[in-house]
Design a protein around this motif. Structure first.
Motif, PDB file in Angstrom:
ATOM      1  N   PRO A  24       0.853  -1.199   0.000  1.00 53.16           N
ATOM      2  CA  PRO A  24       0.000   0.000   0.000  1.00 53.16           C
ATOM      3  C   PRO A  24       0.883   1.241   0.000  1.00 53.16           C
ATOM      4  O   PRO A  24       1.901   1.277   0.701  1.00 53.16           O
ATOM      5  N   ASN A  25       0.498   2.254  -0.773  1.00 51.29           N
ATOM      6  CA  ASN A  25       1.425   3.378  -0.924  1.00 51.29           C
ATOM      7  C   ASN A  25       1.527   4.227   0.350  1.00 51.29           C
ATOM      8  O   ASN A  25       2.561   4.826   0.604  1.00 51.29           O
ATOM      9  N   PHE A  26       0.461   4.223   1.187  1.00 51.76           N
ATOM     10  CA  PHE A  26       0.606   5.023   2.420  1.00 51.76           C
ATOM     11  C   PHE A  26       1.596   4.383   3.368  1.00 51.76           C
ATOM     12  O   PHE A  26       2.351   5.062   4.050  1.00 51.76           O
ATOM     13  N   TRP A  27       1.628   3.043   3.374  1.00 51.39           N
ATOM     14  CA  TRP A  27       2.606   2.340   4.221  1.00 51.39           C
ATOM     15  C   TRP A  27       4.016   2.620   3.714  1.00 51.39           C
ATOM     16  O   TRP A  27       4.923   2.928   4.474  1.00 51.39           O
ATOM     17  N   PHE A  28       4.161   2.545   2.401  1.00 42.64           N
ATOM     18  CA  PHE A  28       5.457   2.838   1.792  1.00 42.64           C
ATOM     19  C   PHE A  28       5.841   4.289   2.088  1.00 42.64           C
ATOM     20  O   PHE A  28       7.007   4.596   2.360  1.00 42.64           O
ATOM     21  N   ALA A  29       4.834   5.187   2.071  1.00 43.13           N
ATOM     22  CA  ALA A  29       5.098   6.598   2.362  1.00 43.13           C
ATOM     23  C   ALA A  29       5.660   6.753   3.774  1.00 43.13           C
ATOM     24  O   ALA A  29       6.628   7.476   4.001  1.00 43.13           O
ATOM     25  N   MET A  30       5.058   6.018   4.720  1.00 49.26           N
ATOM     26  CA  MET A  30       5.547   6.129   6.102  1.00 49.26           C
ATOM     27  C   MET A  30       6.967   5.578   6.223  1.00 49.26           C
ATOM     28  O   MET A  30       7.797   6.121   6.941  1.00 49.26           O
ATOM     29  N   LEU A  31       7.223   4.516   5.460  1.00 48.73           N
ATOM     30  CA  LEU A  31       8.572   3.946   5.442  1.00 48.73           C
ATOM     31  C   LEU A  31       9.571   4.981   4.926  1.00 48.73           C
ATOM     32  O   LEU A  31      10.655   5.176   5.497  1.00 48.73           O
ATOM     33  N   LEU A  32       9.167   5.683   3.863  1.00 50.70           N
ATOM     34  CA  LEU A  32      10.045   6.721   3.296  1.00 50.70           C
ATOM     35  C   LEU A  32      10.319   7.807   4.331  1.00 50.70           C
ATOM     36  O   LEU A  32      11.450   8.273   4.471  1.00 50.70           O
ATOM     37  N   VAL A  33       9.263   8.191   5.054  1.00 48.45           N
ATOM     38  CA  VAL A  33       9.435   9.235   6.079  1.00 48.45           C
ATOM     39  C   VAL A  33      10.409   8.764   7.145  1.00 48.45           C
ATOM     40  O   VAL A  33      11.329   9.486   7.546  1.00 48.45           O
ATOM     41  N   LEU A  34      10.216   7.492   7.586  1.00 47.51           N
ATOM     42  CA  LEU A  34      11.110   6.938   8.614  1.00 47.51           C
ATOM     43  C   LEU A  34      12.561   6.985   8.180  1.00 47.51           C
ATOM     44  O   LEU A  34      13.445   7.378   8.927  1.00 47.51           O
ATOM     45  N   VAL A  35      12.794   6.579   6.946  1.00 45.13           N
ATOM     46  CA  VAL A  35      14.185   6.473   6.479  1.00 45.13           C
ATOM     47  C   VAL A  35      14.753   7.841   6.115  1.00 45.13           C
ATOM     48  O   VAL A  35      15.778   8.267   6.623  1.00 45.13           O
ATOM     49  N   PHE A  36      14.047   8.564   5.224  1.00 39.43           N
ATOM     50  CA  PHE A  36      14.669   9.754   4.641  1.00 39.43           C
ATOM     51  C   PHE A  36      14.433  11.035   5.449  1.00 39.43           C
ATOM     52  O   PHE A  36      15.186  11.981   5.330  1.00 39.43           O
ATOM     53  N   SER A  37      13.382  11.072   6.257  1.00 35.27           N
ATOM     54  CA  SER A  37      13.164  12.280   7.049  1.00 35.27           C
ATOM     55  C   SER A  37      13.698  12.101   8.454  1.00 35.27           C
ATOM     56  O   SER A  37      14.534  12.873   8.915  1.00 35.27           O
ATOM     57  N   ILE A  38      13.233  11.039   9.110  1.00 34.45           N
ATOM     58  CA  ILE A  38      13.611  10.866  10.510  1.00 34.45           C
ATOM     59  C   ILE A  38      15.027  10.323  10.633  1.00 34.45           C
ATOM     60  O   ILE A  38      15.831  10.805  11.420  1.00 34.45           O
ATOM     61  N   GLY A  39      15.351   9.333   9.787  1.00 33.77           N
ATOM     62  CA  GLY A  39      16.684   8.734   9.843  1.00 33.77           C
ATOM     63  C   GLY A  39      17.737   9.645   9.226  1.00 33.77           C
ATOM     64  O   GLY A  39      18.562  10.237   9.915  1.00 33.77           O
ATOM     65  N   LEU A  40      17.671   9.794   7.901  1.00 33.31           N
ATOM     66  CA  LEU A  40      18.723  10.511   7.185  1.00 33.31           C
ATOM     67  C   LEU A  40      18.573  12.027   7.227  1.00 33.31           C
ATOM     68  O   LEU A  40      19.516  12.761   6.930  1.00 33.31           O
ATOM     69  N   LYS A  41      17.351  12.452   7.562  1.00 32.35           N
ATOM     70  CA  LYS A  41      17.053  13.885   7.623  1.00 32.35           C
ATOM     71  C   LYS A  41      17.333  14.625   6.308  1.00 32.35           C
ATOM     72  O   LYS A  41      17.811  15.751   6.289  1.00 32.35           O
ATOM     73  N   TRP A  42      17.065  13.953   5.160  1.00 33.36           N
ATOM     74  CA  TRP A  42      17.274  14.614   3.862  1.00 33.36           C
ATOM     75  C   TRP A  42      16.057  15.449   3.462  1.00 33.36           C
ATOM     76  O   TRP A  42      16.182  16.452   2.806  1.00 33.36           O
ATOM     77  N   PHE A  43      14.893  14.952   3.824  1.00 28.82           N
ATOM     78  CA  PHE A  43      13.656  15.645   3.437  1.00 28.82           C
ATOM     79  C   PHE A  43      12.838  15.923   4.680  1.00 28.82           C
ATOM     80  O   PHE A  43      12.990  15.244   5.696  1.00 28.82           O
ATOM     81  N   SER A  44      11.939  16.919   4.570  1.00 24.74           N
ATOM     82  CA  SER A  44      11.045  17.135   5.699  1.00 24.74           C
ATOM     83  C   SER A  44       9.949  16.076   5.667  1.00 24.74           C
ATOM     84  O   SER A  44       9.640  15.516   4.612  1.00 24.74           O
ATOM     85  N   ALA A  45       9.338  15.817   6.810  1.00 22.16           N
ATOM     86  CA  ALA A  45       8.383  14.717   6.924  1.00 22.16           C
ATOM     87  C   ALA A  45       7.021  15.083   6.368  1.00 22.16           C
ATOM     88  O   ALA A  45       6.170  14.222   6.203  1.00 22.16           O
ATOM     89  N   GLY A  46       6.786  16.342   6.089  1.00 21.93           N
ATOM     90  CA  GLY A  46       5.484  16.708   5.551  1.00 21.93           C
ATOM     91  C   GLY A  46       5.370  18.203   5.407  1.00 21.93           C
ATOM     92  O   GLY A  46       6.318  18.960   5.678  1.00 21.93           O
ATOM     93  N   GLY A  47       4.175  18.647   4.949  1.00 28.69           N
ATOM     94  CA  GLY A  47       3.945  20.067   4.764  1.00 28.69           C
ATOM     95  C   GLY A  47       4.484  20.554   3.432  1.00 28.69           C
ATOM     96  O   GLY A  47       5.239  19.845   2.751  1.00 28.69           O
ATOM     97  N   PHE A  48       4.028  21.729   3.064  1.00 26.61           N
ATOM     98  CA  PHE A  48       4.474  22.289   1.800  1.00 26.61           C
ATOM     99  C   PHE A  48       4.780  23.765   2.012  1.00 26.61           C
ATOM    100  O   PHE A  48       3.929  24.529   2.463  1.00 26.61           O
ATOM    101  N   PRO A  49       6.016  24.194   1.711  1.00 28.70           N
ATOM    102  CA  PRO A  49       6.409  25.571   2.004  1.00 28.70           C
ATOM    103  C   PRO A  49       5.795  26.577   1.038  1.00 28.70           C
ATOM    104  O   PRO A  49       5.861  27.774   1.281  1.00 28.70           O
ATOM    105  N   GLY A  50       5.203  26.110  -0.061  1.00 30.81           N
ATOM    106  CA  GLY A  50       4.686  27.045  -1.067  1.00 30.81           C
ATOM    107  C   GLY A  50       5.757  27.323  -2.098  1.00 30.81           C
ATOM    108  O   GLY A  50       6.962  27.219  -1.815  1.00 30.81           O
ATOM    109  N   TRP A  51       5.301  27.632  -3.329  1.00 32.53           N
ATOM    110  CA  TRP A  51       6.275  27.865  -4.411  1.00 32.53           C
ATOM    111  C   TRP A  51       7.033  29.164  -4.203  1.00 32.53           C
ATOM    112  O   TRP A  51       8.077  29.376  -4.836  1.00 32.53           O
ATOM    113  N   ASP A  52       6.537  30.038  -3.296  1.00 34.83           N
ATOM    114  CA  ASP A  52       7.247  31.286  -3.025  1.00 34.83           C
ATOM    115  C   ASP A  52       8.610  31.019  -2.405  1.00 34.83           C
ATOM    116  O   ASP A  52       9.548  31.800  -2.552  1.00 34.83           O
ATOM    117  N   ALA A  53       8.708  29.858  -1.731  1.00 34.23           N
ATOM    118  CA  ALA A  53       9.968  29.507  -1.083  1.00 34.23           C
ATOM    119  C   ALA A  53      11.026  29.074  -2.096  1.00 34.23           C
ATOM    120  O   ALA A  53      12.165  28.774  -1.733  1.00 34.23           O
TER     121      ALA A  53
END
Lengths: 530, 315
Positions: B143-172
């Protein structure tokens, strides 16, 4: 000087022997014939030479071309040979071209792959090549797609691709089998002129002995993966040493013994039948062109009679057959089955419909592969007046199977368990099971090998005698029509241009078109057979 | 070709009219007063009447329909009942997230599918093919939401490459925006890419067995050249069909992923609209999505004709 010399060629696929010890050599500028029935290994031989055998096939022996053994070359080296040294054309012009690319691009590709030409140069050269095969760019622009061409024209494009680089050898695998007689004759003439003008050698693979007789100077006869006889073509026909060659010739000229037994009672008639089609629209608000496929056709088929219907593809034969079977409505005229007009009624009445049955060309495509033979043959029973119980149905299916030379035990089998000839027998059983008066045979023996064809023709004449059937026998194969029909209709551009007793029409045709048609049919010189 | 495009365009317009009538009838005509529904069970009759008036539900249905669709044509989607702002403003903000996200995911899934499909088709029946097909099964099953949580665990919480959520807006900045969309796009693209790979593979295998591929080989093309130049384009029709369906799905169906990553997308807007009984928003956003899906189908139809010349002729 030989162009290609194959010796000791053997091919196995998954351990099964396909070819065994095939050896021959083709002289420079020679037309060389390979003849045999399906499964004899003709095409495998060609594919082995080209290095295009199906995955899993293993080959042994050697094939020498221009001083090197093709079987020892690497794949990239073979890619340089294919298209440049050896060109090849195939049986099915309808599918041999890529439907989504233009003919100019496809011909240019041969030149671009081998000569490192730019696309513009390639297209320029392609225009010349297409002109050479009779498709001048003034009438056949390079940006046409294959679906805009007829079968014969597509085969010309294939030939242009194959000869673009003036290969030493052109392999033509059943190049005209899918084409009608007139187109076949034009394509064969083109191939002959290419051999004469360019000094190319031609390896012509065919099942048709008449084509071999007309086109080639030497020939090999293949059977079950082996060459059974070889020699100069004329000498081979005159001598006929090998029993298989004799059998092949006898089968190809076979005519069942039958006597004209047409009664006087008409079972099927058409009166001034007219069928129009509308062509594809080119613009949004344009009136679509109408094509008159059947134009005022009248004929009578009497009880117990065989009536032939011949003509080239697109002449309206099949459209007429569909109208007679009540599959398409006519725009004008009448179709009378046993005196009842089936036009103008909403659907054909079932009790009339059961009197006329059909057998078509493709013995596989006309059966549902998921049903057993019992169900396939009992399908037409819904046309019967009253409900039959199962045992009566089974009896009649069994009787029909016995009628066509199969056994009642075949009822439980599926269609893929039968050979092509047996499938056509099952198609006949399905047509017979309602005990009809008329059977429409639309190219019913065209896809069969000559020896199988001879058996089916025998069967047809037996059944006709036994059940008093009337046949409408539609075919592009004039030899067969001559052999099995009492009277013949010659159809051209939607009209019947000549009608008469078969013997008379074939020996002294009156209409120009009939004369042209008969002249176009390849034949074995009579004195070769004496 | 022009004829074909015009016919397709006519069918597009007809579909839009039919869809808009259907939506209008379901929301405004079918019994069940929208105003009463929006205000809840205990609303005073005067309040309901006032709201009906405010929402323009009192007039003749035919003129209401034309007022609504006429408004849609000029970008007037009405005013949201809960947010008290024009729906068009809400939608524009959400579209600027949802459309780039869908395109991003589609790009990724296509980028996965083409090479994977080509590779597997070329090695049909061999171990590499079985391996890849097994992996695509897995890709479809997860399921893609499960995979999404896995991605968050690895790349946001673990590696800290991406933020875990939210959108800064294209102005950023575009980079920041794309970065925020990367994990959701990957999560969306994985199953879609797996499906597309399988379609690509089977379409290619079918095309490779065609006579014209043999003709191309007889001309002197290598197996690879014959695949790329002749089989690939013929295999595109089923692939385009799936791409079209996937884009429609990604646009409107990304709602779960939008929730996982807390993205302000169209899916969430419509979800909120429904839970807050804001029928003005629901009506217009559904119509917008229908418009998007029909337009995508139109583009796919035109792409068919561009790929296959036989389709340009219509009876």
């Amino acid at each position: 000087m030989s162009v290609l010399s194959v010796s000791g060629l053997g091919v196995t696929i998954g351990g099964t022997g396909i070819l065994k010890d095939v050896s021959f050599s083709i002289a420079s500028g020679e037309s060389f014939g390979v003849v045999g029935e399906s499964g004899s290994g003709k095409s495998m031989t060609a594919l082995a030479v080209m290095g295009l055998l199906p995955p899993g096939a293993k080959r042994t022996g050697s094939a020498e071309l221009g001083g090197s053994d093709l079987f020892k070359l690497s794949e990239p080296e073979m890619c340089r040979i294919r298209g440049r040294e050896i060109g090849m054309i195939f049986q099915e012009p309808m599918t041999a071209l890529n439907p989504v690319r233009t003919i100019g691009d496809q011909v240019a590709e041969t030149l671009m792959v081998h000569e490192r030409l730019s696309r513009t140069e390639g297209l320029q050269a392609a225009a010349e090549k297409l002109e050479r095969v009779g498709l001048p760019t003034s009438r056949f622009p390079l940006d046409l797609h294959p679906h805009e061409l007829s079968g014969g024209q597509r085969q010309r494009v294939c030939i242009a691709m194959a000869i673009a680089l003036r290969p030493k050898l052109l392999i033509a695998d059943e190049p005209t089998t899918a084409l009608d007689v007139s187109t076949q004759s034009r394509i064969l003439k083109l191939l002959a002129s290419l051999v004469d003008d360019d000094g190319m050698s031609l390896m012509l693979i065919t099942h048709d002995l008449a084509v071999i007789a007309e086109m080639t100077s030497s020939t090999v006869v293949m059977n079950e993966g082996q060459i059974v006889e070889h020699g100069r073509t004329e000498a081979l026909f005159r001598r006929m040493r090998h029993p298989y060659t004799k059998k092949l010739l006898a089968a190809s000229l076979y005519a069942p013994t039958r006597k004209v037994q047409g009664g006087s009672k008409p079972v099927l008639q058409t009166r001034a039948a007219v069928r129009d089609y509308s062509r594809a629209r080119r613009r949004l608000f344009e009136q679509p062109d109408r094509v008159r496929a059947v134009d005022g056709v009248s004929f009578v088929l009497r009880r117990g009679e065989s009536l032939g219907l011949v003509g080239e593809s697109g002449c309206g034969k099949s459209t007429l057959a569909r109208a007679v079977l009540g599959l398409d409505a006519l725009q004008g005229g009448a179709v009378l089955v046993d005196g009842v007009d089936i036009q103008g009624q909403k659907g054909v009445p079932r009790l009339v419909r059961r009197k006329i049955q059909a057998v078509f060309q493709d013995p596989y495509g006309s059966f549902n592969p998921r049903h057993r033979v019992e169900r396939l043959i009992s399908e037409p029973f819904h046309l019967e007046r009253s409900g039959m119980d199962r045992s009566e149905k089974l009896d009649r299916v069994a009787a029909a199977l016995v009628d066509v030379g199969l056994s009642p035990a075949d009822m439980q089998k599926f269609i893929h368990q039968f050979s092509g000839g047996q499938r056509q027998r099952i198609a006949l059983a399905r047509a017979l099971v309602l005990r009809p008066d008329i059977i429409v045979l639309d190219e019913a023996v065209s896809a069969l090998d000559v020896s199988i064809r001879a058996q089916i023709l025998d069967l047809l004449s037996d059944l006709q005698r036994k059940h008093g059937l009337a046949f409408l026998f539609i075919s592009h194969d004039l030899t067969v029509v001559n052999a099995v029909t009492d009277r013949v209709l010659v159809m051209w551009k939607g009209r019947i241009v000549e009608e008469g007793e078969t013997k008379r029409v074939f020996s002294s045709p009156r209409h120009d078109y009939t004369k042209r048609l008969l002249a176009a049919a390849p034949s074995i010189p009579q004195d070769w057979l004496d | 070709m022009l004829h074909y495009c015009l016919i397709r365009l006519a069918s597009l317009i007809l579909s839009l009219i039919v869809a808009s009538v259907a939506i209008f009838i379901v929301i405004e005509i079918i019994p069940g007063d929208p105003a009463a529904f929006m205000l809840g069970l205990n609303a005073a009759p005067e309040a309901v009447a006032a709201l009906k008036d405010q929402l323009g539900l009192t007039g003749n249905p035919v003129s209401r329909y034309f007022a609504w669709t006429g408004g849609l044509l000029v970008g007037n989607f009405g005013t949201s009942y809960t947010y008290r702002v024009p729906v068009s403003e809400l939608v524009m903000a959400r579209v600027s997230v949802s459309v780039p996200l869908a395109l991003y995911a589609l790009l990724l899934s296509t980028a996965i599918a083409f090479p994977v499909g080509l590779f597997a088709a070329a090695r049909r029946g061999r171990p590499a093919d079985f391996g890849i097909m097994g992996l695509t099964q897995l890709g479809i099953a997860v399921p893609n939401f499960w995979f999404a949580m896995l991605l968050v665990l690895v790349f946001s919480i673990g590696l800290k490459w991406f933020s875990a959520g939210g959108f800064p807006g294209w102005d950023a900045g575009i980079i920041q925006g794309l970065k925020a969309l990367t994990l959701p796009a990957v999560a969306l693209a994985l199953p879609q890419g797996a499906i597309l790979s399988r379609v690509m593979r089977s379409a290619l295998i079918e095309a490779l067995s065609e006579d014209y591929v043999r003709t191309a080989r007889a001309k002197g093309l290598s197996q690879r050249q014959a695949t790329v130049r002749h089989a690939l384009r013929n295999a595109l029709i089923p692939v385009l069909t799936i791409i079209g369906l996937q884009f429609s799905f990604l646009l409107a169906g990304a709602i779960i992923i939008e929730n996982v990553f807390y993205l302000p997308g169209l899916g969430r807007l419509i979800f909120q609209g429904i839970t807050q009984r804001d029928l003005v928003v629901v009506e217009s956003v559904v119509m917008l999505l229908v418009f998007a899906v029909i337009t995508v189908n139109f583009v796919v139809d035109i792409a068919y004709a561009a790929v296959d010349p036989r389709l340009r002729i219509r009876r």
